[in-house]
Scaffold this motif. Structure first.
Motif, PDB file in Angstrom:
ATOM      1  N   TYR A   1      72.860  -3.612 -76.426  1.00  0.00           N
ATOM      2  CA  TYR A   1      72.215  -3.021 -77.504  1.00  0.00           C
ATOM      3  C   TYR A   1      72.489  -3.919 -78.858  1.00  0.00           C
ATOM      4  CZ  TYR A   1      69.528   0.087 -80.666  1.00  0.00           C
ATOM      5  OH  TYR A   1      68.803   0.551 -81.659  1.00  0.00           O
ATOM      6  N   VAL A   2      73.892  -4.115 -79.278  1.00  0.00           N
ATOM      7  CA  VAL A   2      74.397  -4.332 -80.479  1.00  0.00           C
ATOM      8  C   VAL A   2      74.471  -6.086 -80.501  1.00  0.00           C
ATOM      9  CG1 VAL A   2      76.771  -4.384 -80.173  1.00  0.00           C
ATOM     10  CG2 VAL A   2      75.809  -3.828 -82.173  1.00  0.00           C
ATOM     11  N   GLU A   3      74.814  -6.740 -79.505  1.00  0.00           N
ATOM     12  CA  GLU A   3      74.970  -7.946 -79.789  1.00  0.00           C
ATOM     13  C   GLU A   3      73.847  -8.687 -80.011  1.00  0.00           C
ATOM     14  OE1 GLU A   3      77.220 -10.024 -76.783  1.00  0.00           O
ATOM     15  OE2 GLU A   3      79.117  -8.698 -77.030  1.00  0.00           O
ATOM     16  N   PRO A   4      72.421  -8.457 -79.514  1.00  0.00           N
ATOM     17  CA  PRO A   4      71.467  -9.375 -79.989  1.00  0.00           C
ATOM     18  C   PRO A   4      71.097  -9.083 -81.599  1.00  0.00           C
ATOM     19  CG  PRO A   4      70.715  -8.219 -77.995  1.00  0.00           C
ATOM     20  CD  PRO A   4      72.045  -7.555 -78.114  1.00  0.00           C
ATOM     21  N   LEU A   5      71.498  -7.729 -81.828  1.00  0.00           N
ATOM     22  CA  LEU A   5      71.247  -7.711 -83.367  1.00  0.00           C
ATOM     23  C   LEU A   5      72.241  -8.369 -84.314  1.00  0.00           C
ATOM     24  CD1 LEU A   5      71.159  -3.607 -83.387  1.00  0.00           C
ATOM     25  CD2 LEU A   5      69.226  -5.400 -83.376  1.00  0.00           C
ATOM     26  N   ILE A   6      73.477  -8.445 -83.639  1.00  0.00           N
ATOM     27  CA  ILE A   6      74.518  -9.561 -84.451  1.00  0.00           C
ATOM     28  C   ILE A   6      73.987 -10.974 -84.527  1.00  0.00           C
ATOM     29  CG2 ILE A   6      76.837 -10.250 -84.590  1.00  0.00           C
ATOM     30  CD1 ILE A   6      77.497  -7.585 -83.423  1.00  0.00           C
TER      31      ILE A   6
ATOM     32  N   GLU B   1      73.017   0.849 -95.175  1.00  0.00           N
ATOM     33  CA  GLU B   1      74.346   0.407 -95.035  1.00  0.00           C
ATOM     34  C   GLU B   1      74.775  -0.370 -94.116  1.00  0.00           C
ATOM     35  OE1 GLU B   1      73.528   3.753 -95.977  1.00  0.00           O
ATOM     36  OE2 GLU B   1      73.262   3.335 -98.133  1.00  0.00           O
ATOM     37  N   ALA B   2      74.510   0.226 -92.786  1.00  0.00           N
ATOM     38  CA  ALA B   2      74.874  -0.716 -91.603  1.00  0.00           C
ATOM     39  C   ALA B   2      74.350  -2.181 -91.847  1.00  0.00           C
ATOM     40  CB  ALA B   2      74.431  -0.099 -90.488  1.00  0.00           C
ATOM     41  N   VAL B   3      73.069  -2.425 -92.157  1.00  0.00           N
ATOM     42  CA  VAL B   3      72.360  -3.521 -92.260  1.00  0.00           C
ATOM     43  C   VAL B   3      72.862  -4.374 -93.019  1.00  0.00           C
ATOM     44  CG1 VAL B   3      70.095  -4.611 -92.804  1.00  0.00           C
ATOM     45  CG2 VAL B   3      70.186  -2.692 -91.203  1.00  0.00           C
ATOM     46  N   LYS B   4      73.138  -3.634 -94.168  1.00  0.00           N
ATOM     47  CA  LYS B   4      73.960  -4.469 -95.373  1.00  0.00           C
ATOM     48  C   LYS B   4      75.167  -5.211 -94.914  1.00  0.00           C
ATOM     49  CE  LYS B   4      73.476  -2.746 -99.253  1.00  0.00           C
ATOM     50  NZ  LYS B   4      73.496  -1.801-100.381  1.00  0.00           N
ATOM     51  N   GLU B   5      75.849  -4.021 -94.300  1.00  0.00           N
ATOM     52  CA  GLU B   5      77.380  -4.739 -93.732  1.00  0.00           C
ATOM     53  C   GLU B   5      77.289  -5.699 -92.671  1.00  0.00           C
ATOM     54  OE1 GLU B   5      81.532  -4.221 -92.893  1.00  0.00           O
ATOM     55  OE2 GLU B   5      80.257  -3.413 -94.698  1.00  0.00           O
ATOM     56  N   LEU B   6      76.259  -5.525 -91.856  1.00  0.00           N
ATOM     57  CA  LEU B   6      75.888  -6.323 -90.843  1.00  0.00           C
ATOM     58  C   LEU B   6      75.389  -7.774 -91.133  1.00  0.00           C
ATOM     59  CD1 LEU B   6      75.747  -6.910 -87.703  1.00  0.00           C
ATOM     60  CD2 LEU B   6      73.512  -6.037 -87.705  1.00  0.00           C
ATOM     61  N   PHE B   7      74.592  -8.018 -92.068  1.00  0.00           N
ATOM     62  CA  PHE B   7      74.292  -9.240 -92.684  1.00  0.00           C
ATOM     63  C   PHE B   7      75.040  -9.731 -93.565  1.00  0.00           C
ATOM     64  CE2 PHE B   7      70.303  -7.954 -90.900  1.00  0.00           C
ATOM     65  CZ  PHE B   7      69.526  -9.065 -90.569  1.00  0.00           C
TER      66      PHE B   7
ATOM     67  N   GLU C   1      79.251  -9.200 -94.534  1.00  0.00           N
ATOM     68  CA  GLU C   1      80.558  -9.613 -93.779  1.00  0.00           C
ATOM     69  C   GLU C   1      80.642  -9.854 -92.410  1.00  0.00           C
ATOM     70  OE1 GLU C   1      84.967  -7.439 -93.217  1.00  0.00           O
ATOM     71  OE2 GLU C   1      83.626  -6.291 -94.481  1.00  0.00           O
ATOM     72  N   ILE C   2      80.028  -9.042 -91.683  1.00  0.00           N
ATOM     73  CA  ILE C   2      80.206  -9.527 -90.053  1.00  0.00           C
ATOM     74  C   ILE C   2      79.325 -10.783 -89.613  1.00  0.00           C
ATOM     75  CG2 ILE C   2      79.269  -8.541 -87.891  1.00  0.00           C
ATOM     76  CD1 ILE C   2      79.574  -5.690 -88.950  1.00  0.00           C
ATOM     77  N   SER C   3      78.398 -11.041 -90.415  1.00  0.00           N
ATOM     78  CA  SER C   3      77.671 -12.224 -90.081  1.00  0.00           C
ATOM     79  C   SER C   3      78.413 -13.347 -90.535  1.00  0.00           C
ATOM     80  CB  SER C   3      76.217 -12.308 -90.620  1.00  0.00           C
ATOM     81  OG  SER C   3      76.073 -12.237 -92.092  1.00  0.00           O
ATOM     82  N   ASN C   4      79.173 -13.313 -91.671  1.00  0.00           N
ATOM     83  CA  ASN C   4      80.028 -14.319 -91.939  1.00  0.00           C
ATOM     84  C   ASN C   4      81.243 -14.702 -91.111  1.00  0.00           C
ATOM     85  OD1 ASN C   4      78.592 -14.786 -94.412  1.00  0.00           O
ATOM     86  ND2 ASN C   4      79.697 -13.556 -95.572  1.00  0.00           N
ATOM     87  N   ARG C   5      81.755 -13.561 -90.439  1.00  0.00           N
ATOM     88  CA  ARG C   5      82.955 -13.626 -89.557  1.00  0.00           C
ATOM     89  C   ARG C   5      82.332 -14.324 -88.270  1.00  0.00           C
ATOM     90  NH1 ARG C   5      87.932 -10.112 -89.628  1.00  0.00           N
ATOM     91  NH2 ARG C   5      88.178  -9.784 -91.916  1.00  0.00           N
ATOM     92  N   VAL C   6      81.172 -14.015 -87.962  1.00  0.00           N
ATOM     93  CA  VAL C   6      80.464 -14.601 -86.495  1.00  0.00           C
ATOM     94  C   VAL C   6      79.859 -15.600 -86.583  1.00  0.00           C
ATOM     95  CG1 VAL C   6      80.940 -12.303 -85.433  1.00  0.00           C
ATOM     96  CG2 VAL C   6      78.817 -13.039 -86.362  1.00  0.00           C
ATOM     97  N   ALA C   7      79.982 -16.474 -87.743  1.00  0.00           N
ATOM     98  CA  ALA C   7      78.799 -17.394 -87.879  1.00  0.00           C
ATOM     99  C   ALA C   7      78.995 -18.501 -86.925  1.00  0.00           C
ATOM    100  CB  ALA C   7      78.762 -18.223 -89.210  1.00  0.00           C
ATOM    101  N   ASP C   8      80.279 -18.856 -86.542  1.00  0.00           N
ATOM    102  CA  ASP C   8      80.544 -20.321 -85.731  1.00  0.00           C
ATOM    103  C   ASP C   8      80.603 -19.840 -84.429  1.00  0.00           C
ATOM    104  OD1 ASP C   8      82.613 -18.770 -86.373  1.00  0.00           O
ATOM    105  OD2 ASP C   8      84.282 -20.580 -86.150  1.00  0.00           O
ATOM    106  N   ARG C   9      80.656 -18.391 -84.032  1.00  0.00           N
ATOM    107  CA  ARG C   9      80.648 -17.756 -82.519  1.00  0.00           C
ATOM    108  C   ARG C   9      79.348 -18.053 -82.009  1.00  0.00           C
ATOM    109  NH1 ARG C   9      84.439 -14.941 -79.852  1.00  0.00           N
ATOM    110  NH2 ARG C   9      85.984 -14.839 -81.666  1.00  0.00           N
ATOM    111  N   PRO C  10      79.345 -18.516 -80.588  1.00  0.00           N
ATOM    112  CA  PRO C  10      77.823 -18.655 -79.929  1.00  0.00           C
ATOM    113  C   PRO C  10      77.572 -17.492 -79.292  1.00  0.00           C
ATOM    114  CG  PRO C  10      79.700 -19.737 -78.779  1.00  0.00           C
ATOM    115  CD  PRO C  10      80.249 -19.333 -79.918  1.00  0.00           C
ATOM    116  N   GLY C  11      78.302 -16.316 -79.174  1.00  0.00           N
ATOM    117  CA  GLY C  11      78.229 -14.981 -78.463  1.00  0.00           C
ATOM    118  C   GLY C  11      79.300 -14.376 -78.190  1.00  0.00           C
TER     119      GLY C  11
END
Length: 174
Positions: free
Chosen positions: A47-52, A74-80, A82-92
């Protein structure tokens, strides 16, 4: 027959399952690590990996799409943020499931699901904490000779210590 139906229904109706997974995804995004059963953790991963992945592309459309799943600003703000910055170079593979044994009450298999890039602490064994077995060191002397040599050393140390007339109980009373 349930041929070709791949996801786990988790014993819930579709609306209950959707709400439960959304709540678990919000908790995972906020806390970075949650404890749940293995079946729910596997369902949450799907459920969550496609959202990330969608959060890596910060557009209004992707924000609205993710918000339609989570319904939490708040969850959308956090996801877009800090989290999206940390996983930017990760392919999955943004999540990790760690099995932690069975639950006391009903013996359900429990797991911790966590975001991979937030692994400051991972329960269980770490890479450097491997246990080593060591043998007891033995001396070439028999035990009787080793014990005879050690006792005079203790007696000499006692003889060198200054003798006092007061006992420890008398010192504490003063």
């Amino acid at each position: 027959m349930r041929h070709g139906k791949k996801f786990n229904h988790l014993g819930r109706s579709a609306s209950h399952r959707r709400a439960m997974l959304a709540n678990m995804a919000i908790s995972l995004i906020e806390h970075k690590r949650i404890k749940t059963t293995i079946a729910k953790a596997k369902a949450l991963r799907q459920y969550v990996e496609p959202l990330i992945t969608k959060a890596k592309n910060d557009t209004t459309h992707s924000r609205r799409t993710v918000f339609s799943y989570l319904q939490n600003k708040e969850a959308v703000k956090e996801l877009f943020g800090e989290i999206s910055n940390r996983v930017a170079d990760r392919p999955g593979g943004y999540t990790r499931i760690l099995k932690i044994g069975n639950r006391q009450g009903d013996n359900a298999e429990m797991a911790i699901i966590e975001l991979v890039d937030y692994n400051e602490f991972a329960p269980g064994k770490s890479a450097g904490s491997k246990k080593k077995r060591r043998r007891k060191k033995t001396t070439s002397k028999p035990k009787a000779e080793a014990a005879a040599e050690e006792t005079p050393v203790v007696e000499e140390a006692a003889a060198e210590a200054p003798e006092t007339t007061e006992t420890p109980d008398e010192k504490s009373e003063e």
